[in-house]
Design a protein around this motif. Structure first.
Motif, mmCIF file in Angstrom:
data_model
loop_
_atom_site.group_PDB
_atom_site.id
_atom_site.type_symbol
_atom_site.label_atom_id
_atom_site.label_comp_id
_atom_site.label_asym_id
_atom_site.label_seq_id
_atom_site.Cartn_x
_atom_site.Cartn_y
_atom_site.Cartn_z
ATOM 1 N N GLU A 69 61.593 53.780 54.041
ATOM 2 C CA GLU A 69 62.623 53.671 53.004
ATOM 3 C C GLU A 69 62.470 52.373 52.210
ATOM 4 N N THR A 70 62.501 52.506 50.870
ATOM 5 C CA THR A 70 62.391 51.327 50.004
ATOM 6 C C THR A 70 63.616 51.148 49.109
ATOM 7 N N ASP A 71 64.554 52.088 49.159
ATOM 8 C CA ASP A 71 65.750 52.016 48.327
ATOM 9 C C ASP A 71 66.610 50.826 48.749
ATOM 10 N N ALA A 72 66.835 49.910 47.820
ATOM 11 C CA ALA A 72 67.585 48.689 48.120
ATOM 12 C C ALA A 72 69.013 48.975 48.572
ATOM 13 N N THR A 73 69.648 49.999 48.021
ATOM 14 C CA THR A 73 71.013 50.346 48.401
ATOM 15 C C THR A 73 71.069 50.794 49.861
ATOM 16 N N LYS A 74 70.101 51.588 50.267
ATOM 17 C CA LYS A 74 70.055 52.052 51.653
ATOM 18 C C LYS A 74 69.749 50.897 52.602
ATOM 19 N N GLN A 75 68.850 50.023 52.199
ATOM 20 C CA GLN A 75 68.547 48.858 53.035
ATOM 21 C C GLN A 75 69.778 47.961 53.165
#
Length: 121
Positions: free
Chosen positions: A85-91
């Motif tokens: 995962e690379t999505d900043a919101t998910k991180q």
């Protein structure tokens, strides 16, 4: 007594690689194919570390982490997210749930083992 590690990962091959690495370090390993299946291990028994993927069917890693952190007994156990995962919101969601660290897939086994040993020392 061996330290107990729970793996929540939907890909069978990834679970096998992680299991082999952890057992090589002397840990007891239990595995689940998704977050909901992993919940059965958080039944009041001892868990020393959770390694979870972020994107899984049924219950994703973030929801699993939030649930575990809501339980007094497991509030402070180390939790590592192992994900592509690379999505900043998910991180950010995972960080807000108080993860201990994030390991990006693919990973080097030697680096993975070092991080596990650091987290559990």
């Amino acid at each position: 007594m061996k330290k107990r590690v729970i793996i929540a990962e939907d890909f069978t091959t990834s679970r096998a690689v992680i299991r082999k690495a952890l057992e090589g370090l002397g840990f007891q390993v239990d595995e689940a194919a998704d977050g909901r299946e992993a919940l059965k291990f958080f039944d009041g028994s001892r868990v020393d570390l959770l390694i979870t993927d972020y994107n899984m069917p049924v219950m994703d890693g973030a929801s699993l982490i939030e649930y575990i952190r809501s339980k007094e007994m497991y509030r402070y156990i180390p939790i590592l997210v192992l994900s592509t995962e690379t999505d900043a919101t998910k991180q950010q969601r995972a960080r807000e749930a108080r993860i201990t660290g994030w390991i990006k897939k693919p990973f080097e086994i030697s680096d993975f083992k070092k991080q596990i040993q650091r987290v559990l020392s």
